[in-house]
Scaffold this motif. Sequence first.
Motif, PDB file in Angstrom:
ATOM      1  N   ASN A  13     -10.503 -25.076  11.671  1.00 50.25           N
ATOM      2  CA  ASN A  13      -9.083 -25.422  11.465  1.00 50.25           C
ATOM      3  C   ASN A  13      -8.367 -25.656  12.789  1.00 50.25           C
ATOM      4  O   ASN A  13      -7.670 -26.667  12.969  1.00 50.25           O
ATOM      5  CB  ASN A  13      -8.363 -24.308  10.706  1.00 50.25           C
ATOM      6  N   THR A  14      -8.521 -24.725  13.697  1.00 46.48           N
ATOM      7  CA  THR A  14      -7.848 -24.850  14.997  1.00 46.48           C
ATOM      8  C   THR A  14      -8.430 -26.036  15.769  1.00 46.48           C
ATOM      9  O   THR A  14      -7.716 -26.731  16.501  1.00 46.48           O
ATOM     10  CB  THR A  14      -8.006 -23.544  15.797  1.00 46.48           C
ATOM     11  N   LYS A  15      -9.714 -26.293  15.572  1.00 51.05           N
ATOM     12  CA  LYS A  15     -10.362 -27.448  16.220  1.00 51.05           C
ATOM     13  C   LYS A  15      -9.699 -28.755  15.772  1.00 51.05           C
ATOM     14  O   LYS A  15      -9.436 -29.640  16.582  1.00 51.05           O
ATOM     15  CB  LYS A  15     -11.848 -27.451  15.863  1.00 51.05           C
ATOM     16  N   VAL A  48      -3.186 -24.028  24.540  1.00 53.65           N
ATOM     17  CA  VAL A  48      -4.110 -22.922  24.237  1.00 53.65           C
ATOM     18  C   VAL A  48      -4.083 -22.670  22.725  1.00 53.65           C
ATOM     19  O   VAL A  48      -3.056 -22.246  22.180  1.00 53.65           O
ATOM     20  CB  VAL A  48      -3.696 -21.638  24.998  1.00 53.65           C
ATOM     21  N   GLY A  49      -5.215 -22.944  22.053  1.00 55.95           N
ATOM     22  CA  GLY A  49      -5.250 -22.866  20.589  1.00 55.95           C
ATOM     23  C   GLY A  49      -6.203 -21.807  20.077  1.00 55.95           C
ATOM     24  O   GLY A  49      -7.283 -21.602  20.646  1.00 55.95           O
ATOM     25  N   PHE A  50      -5.843 -21.180  18.969  1.00 59.69           N
ATOM     26  CA  PHE A  50      -6.648 -20.060  18.447  1.00 59.69           C
ATOM     27  C   PHE A  50      -6.247 -19.754  17.009  1.00 59.69           C
ATOM     28  O   PHE A  50      -5.120 -20.031  16.601  1.00 59.69           O
ATOM     29  CB  PHE A  50      -6.398 -18.804  19.304  1.00 59.69           C
ATOM     30  N   PRO A  51      -7.166 -19.139  16.243  1.00 64.97           N
ATOM     31  CA  PRO A  51      -6.770 -18.623  14.929  1.00 64.97           C
ATOM     32  C   PRO A  51      -6.019 -17.295  15.099  1.00 64.97           C
ATOM     33  O   PRO A  51      -6.313 -16.518  16.013  1.00 64.97           O
ATOM     34  CB  PRO A  51      -8.104 -18.388  14.216  1.00 64.97           C
ATOM     35  N   MET A  52      -5.109 -17.058  14.193  1.00 62.72           N
ATOM     36  CA  MET A  52      -4.469 -15.747  14.126  1.00 62.72           C
ATOM     37  C   MET A  52      -5.508 -14.793  13.537  1.00 62.72           C
ATOM     38  O   MET A  52      -6.125 -15.092  12.515  1.00 62.72           O
ATOM     39  CB  MET A  52      -3.256 -15.846  13.187  1.00 62.72           C
ATOM     40  N   GLN A  53      -5.725 -13.672  14.188  1.00 60.37           N
ATOM     41  CA  GLN A  53      -6.647 -12.658  13.653  1.00 60.37           C
ATOM     42  C   GLN A  53      -6.003 -11.290  13.806  1.00 60.37           C
ATOM     43  O   GLN A  53      -5.571 -10.917  14.898  1.00 60.37           O
ATOM     44  CB  GLN A  53      -7.999 -12.714  14.384  1.00 60.37           C
ATOM     45  N   PHE A  77      -0.909 -23.035  20.406  1.00 63.67           N
ATOM     46  CA  PHE A  77      -0.980 -23.485  19.011  1.00 63.67           C
ATOM     47  C   PHE A  77      -1.938 -22.585  18.248  1.00 63.67           C
ATOM     48  O   PHE A  77      -2.965 -22.159  18.778  1.00 63.67           O
ATOM     49  CB  PHE A  77      -1.339 -24.967  18.887  1.00 63.67           C
ATOM     50  N   THR A  78      -1.550 -22.274  17.026  1.00 66.02           N
ATOM     51  CA  THR A  78      -2.351 -21.336  16.239  1.00 66.02           C
ATOM     52  C   THR A  78      -2.385 -21.751  14.772  1.00 66.02           C
ATOM     53  O   THR A  78      -1.433 -22.359  14.269  1.00 66.02           O
ATOM     54  CB  THR A  78      -1.801 -19.892  16.390  1.00 66.02           C
ATOM     55  N   THR A  79      -3.489 -21.430  14.101  1.00 67.53           N
ATOM     56  CA  THR A  79      -3.548 -21.595  12.651  1.00 67.53           C
ATOM     57  C   THR A  79      -3.721 -20.217  12.020  1.00 67.53           C
ATOM     58  O   THR A  79      -4.276 -19.310  12.627  1.00 67.53           O
ATOM     59  CB  THR A  79      -4.703 -22.532  12.213  1.00 67.53           C
ATOM     60  N   CYS A 111       0.519 -23.473  12.193  1.00 67.33           N
ATOM     61  CA  CYS A 111       0.426 -24.008  10.825  1.00 67.33           C
ATOM     62  C   CYS A 111      -0.666 -23.270  10.066  1.00 67.33           C
ATOM     63  O   CYS A 111      -1.522 -22.597  10.647  1.00 67.33           O
ATOM     64  CB  CYS A 111       0.160 -25.512  10.826  1.00 67.33           C
ATOM     65  N   GLN A 112      -0.603 -23.452   8.745  1.00 73.10           N
ATOM     66  CA  GLN A 112      -1.575 -22.787   7.869  1.00 73.10           C
ATOM     67  C   GLN A 112      -2.960 -23.427   8.037  1.00 73.10           C
ATOM     68  O   GLN A 112      -3.077 -24.636   8.255  1.00 73.10           O
ATOM     69  CB  GLN A 112      -1.108 -22.929   6.424  1.00 73.10           C
TER      70      GLN A 112
END
Length: 162
Positions: A13-15, A48-53, A77-79, A111-112
């Motif tokens: 998703n983040t990709k 800098v992008g990453f999933p929320m965990q 940026f995060t998903t 974003c989701q």
Amino acid sequence: MKALVAYYSETGNTKKVAEAIYEEIQWEKDIKQFAEIDNVNDCDLIFVGFPMQAFAPAQAAKDFLENQCKNRKVALFTTHAVSEDFEKLPRWIENCREAAAGSEVAGIFNCQGEVADYLLEMMISSDDAESRILGEAGATSKGQPDASRIERARTFAKEMTA
Ligand SMILES: Cc1cc2nc3c(=O)[nH]c(=O)nc-3n(C[C@H](O)[C@H](O)[C@H](O)COP(=O)(O)O)c2cc1C
């Protein structure tokens, strides 16, 4: 001017968001996963992008921000599993800002992003109430990020590099 799109993504998703941001940048540019990056010395702006965990940036992003982005200009940026109007999301976004406290944060996009089925099942059947709430909220995430969210990411890239 040079921008680097640096990201971590477990399920893609983040990709997707990273690639949309990258496409929109009109400067000299590069795109890499955190693990491939030695240094960011020649970059004017680092996306800098990453999933929320666990209600905060994935650990790989915390480490990258801490080790590579001190005193640098970053755009985060995060998903995340939950929809953008989820009531606890502002707090989690604040956790992202705190993880980048050593950097100059130019902006944050979120974003989701679709939750993997195995994870959704784990969350929904968890003993922990917070995980169950997350699982229910994440059940609305199928197919995300969709075209409208990717378009918002493109707008973010344009704004950050304007
Ligand atoms: C271990 C783990 C913890 C997660 N915690 C959260 C969370 O706290 N809040 C949330 O909204 N989503 C959470 N998620 C869901 C991911 O953030 C979401 O699906 C994201 O879009 C995945 O991005 P990726 O495909 O780039 O890995 C979690 C996922 C994993 C694997």
